[in-house]
Design a protein around this motif. Structure first.
Motif, short mmCIF file in Angstrom:
data_model
loop_
_atom_site.label_atom_id
_atom_site.label_comp_id
_atom_site.label_asym_id
_atom_site.label_seq_id
_atom_site.Cartn_x
_atom_site.Cartn_y
_atom_site.Cartn_z
N ILE A 184 -11.04 38.38 -24.71
CA ILE A 184 -9.75 37.76 -24.38
C ILE A 184 -8.79 37.89 -25.57
CG2 ILE A 184 -8.57 35.60 -23.85
CD1 ILE A 184 -11.13 34.72 -22.38
N PHE A 185 -9.26 37.53 -26.75
CA PHE A 185 -8.42 37.62 -27.95
C PHE A 185 -8.10 39.07 -28.29
CE2 PHE A 185 -9.44 33.24 -28.44
CZ PHE A 185 -8.50 32.70 -29.31
N ALA A 186 -9.10 39.93 -28.16
CA ALA A 186 -8.89 41.34 -28.49
C ALA A 186 -7.85 41.97 -27.57
CB ALA A 186 -10.21 42.09 -28.41
N ALA A 187 -7.90 41.64 -26.28
CA ALA A 187 -6.93 42.19 -25.34
C ALA A 187 -5.51 41.78 -25.70
CB ALA A 187 -7.26 41.72 -23.93
N MET A 188 -5.38 40.61 -26.29
CA MET A 188 -4.06 40.11 -26.65
C MET A 188 -3.58 40.69 -27.98
SD MET A 188 -2.70 36.19 -26.89
CE MET A 188 -3.35 35.81 -28.51
N ASN A 189 -4.50 40.91 -28.91
CA ASN A 189 -4.11 41.24 -30.29
C ASN A 189 -4.26 42.70 -30.68
OD1 ASN A 189 -3.43 38.53 -31.05
ND2 ASN A 189 -5.62 38.06 -31.18
N LEU A 190 -4.98 43.47 -29.89
CA LEU A 190 -5.20 44.88 -30.24
C LEU A 190 -4.47 45.81 -29.28
CD1 LEU A 190 -9.06 44.81 -30.99
CD2 LEU A 190 -7.15 44.49 -32.60
N GLU B 121 0.94 29.84 -26.19
CA GLU B 121 1.37 29.99 -24.80
C GLU B 121 0.91 31.34 -24.24
OE1 GLU B 121 5.38 29.07 -22.19
OE2 GLU B 121 5.59 29.73 -24.26
N ARG B 122 1.02 32.38 -25.05
CA ARG B 122 0.56 33.71 -24.62
C ARG B 122 -0.95 33.71 -24.46
NH1 ARG B 122 0.18 38.86 -27.86
NH2 ARG B 122 0.19 40.56 -26.33
N LEU B 123 -1.64 33.04 -25.36
CA LEU B 123 -3.10 32.96 -25.27
C LEU B 123 -3.52 32.24 -24.00
CD1 LEU B 123 -5.82 33.51 -26.61
CD2 LEU B 123 -5.54 31.39 -27.91
N GLN B 124 -2.81 31.18 -23.64
CA GLN B 124 -3.10 30.46 -22.40
C GLN B 124 -3.02 31.40 -21.20
OE1 GLN B 124 -0.25 27.18 -22.63
NE2 GLN B 124 -1.93 25.73 -22.68
N THR B 125 -2.03 32.27 -21.21
CA THR B 125 -1.86 33.22 -20.10
C THR B 125 -3.06 34.15 -19.99
OG1 THR B 125 0.55 33.17 -20.34
CG2 THR B 125 -0.40 35.05 -19.18
N PHE B 126 -3.55 34.63 -21.12
CA PHE B 126 -4.70 35.53 -21.11
C PHE B 126 -5.96 34.79 -20.64
CE2 PHE B 126 -2.00 38.40 -23.32
CZ PHE B 126 -2.58 39.65 -23.22
N TYR B 127 -6.11 33.54 -21.03
CA TYR B 127 -7.24 32.74 -20.57
C TYR B 127 -7.18 32.54 -19.05
CZ TYR B 127 -9.87 31.26 -24.69
OH TYR B 127 -10.70 31.23 -25.78
#
Length: 204
Positions: free
Chosen positions: A89-95, A151-157
């Protein structure tokens, strides 16, 4: 019994994991956060350190969870304050680009070797509540966290758990004080037992 607890930063995962482990007489497995040497650097310069921070987490979480694949090693069950999926989840958002492609290759080679939780708890809370809880616990490297990032992280979750194929309990925590309210604690414990179909697990 293998329970995983997930949710955005500051939602109360570790607090609830410790509570459930104690009440269900299980082992508590906590993720390595502050030992990641790249995490403070990531918050200062995300594009430069995202891949390094993410791979450290990927390998650290894999090593922690791999023993769960050995039957009988944890005879009392395990409650973890994270899900291995969290890493992706984090990788999809940050990489992005080649780093994202390389990360996906690593993740796909490791993920099938790990067991799936018998129950996953997805904790949710509004953004102001998350920010308040993050400030309260006072991790120095989290001071740079901005509302837009959370907020962006919430969307990915939300996107991840919208198609999560395993047993899942989505739990709104804004009005649920499981850190101090015994009635709330008792309710969560009993609901977890019910969902696992093992009302007699633990010492109550």
């Amino acid at each position: 019994m293998y329970i995983a607890i997930e949710g955005v930063i500051g939602v109360g995962k570790t607090t609830l994991a410790r509570l459930l482990a104690e009440r269900l007489a299980a082992d508590c497995l906590l993720e390595v956060v502050e030992e990641n040497p790249f995490l403070p650097l990531f918050y200062q310069d995300p594009p430069r350190y995202a891949f390094k921070a993410q791979v450290f987490f990927l390998l650290s979480r894999y090593k922690q969870l791999l023993p769960l694949a050995q039957p009988g090693l944890f005879s009392h069950g395990v409650v973890a304050d994270y899900l291995f999926d969290k890493d992706a989840i984090f990788a999809a958002m940050n990489l992005s680009g080649e780093e994202w492609a390389l990360y996906q290759e690593l993740y796909r080679s490791l993920s099938p070797k790990l067991p799936v939780p018998d129950l996953t708890l997805y904790l949710k809370a509004p953004l102001p509540t998350l920010l308040a809880r993050i400030r309260q616990r006072g991790r120095v490297f989290e001071r740079r966290l901005e509302a837009a990032y959370l907020e962006r992280l919430q969307t990915f979750y939300e996107q991840h758990f919208a198609t999560y194929p395993h047993p899942l309990w989505v739990l709104e925590t804004q009005e649920l004080n499981f850190a101090e309210d015994k009635a709330a604690q008792d309710w969560i414990v009993e609901e977890v037992r019910r969902r696992l179909g093992c009302q007699r697990v633990g010492n109550g």
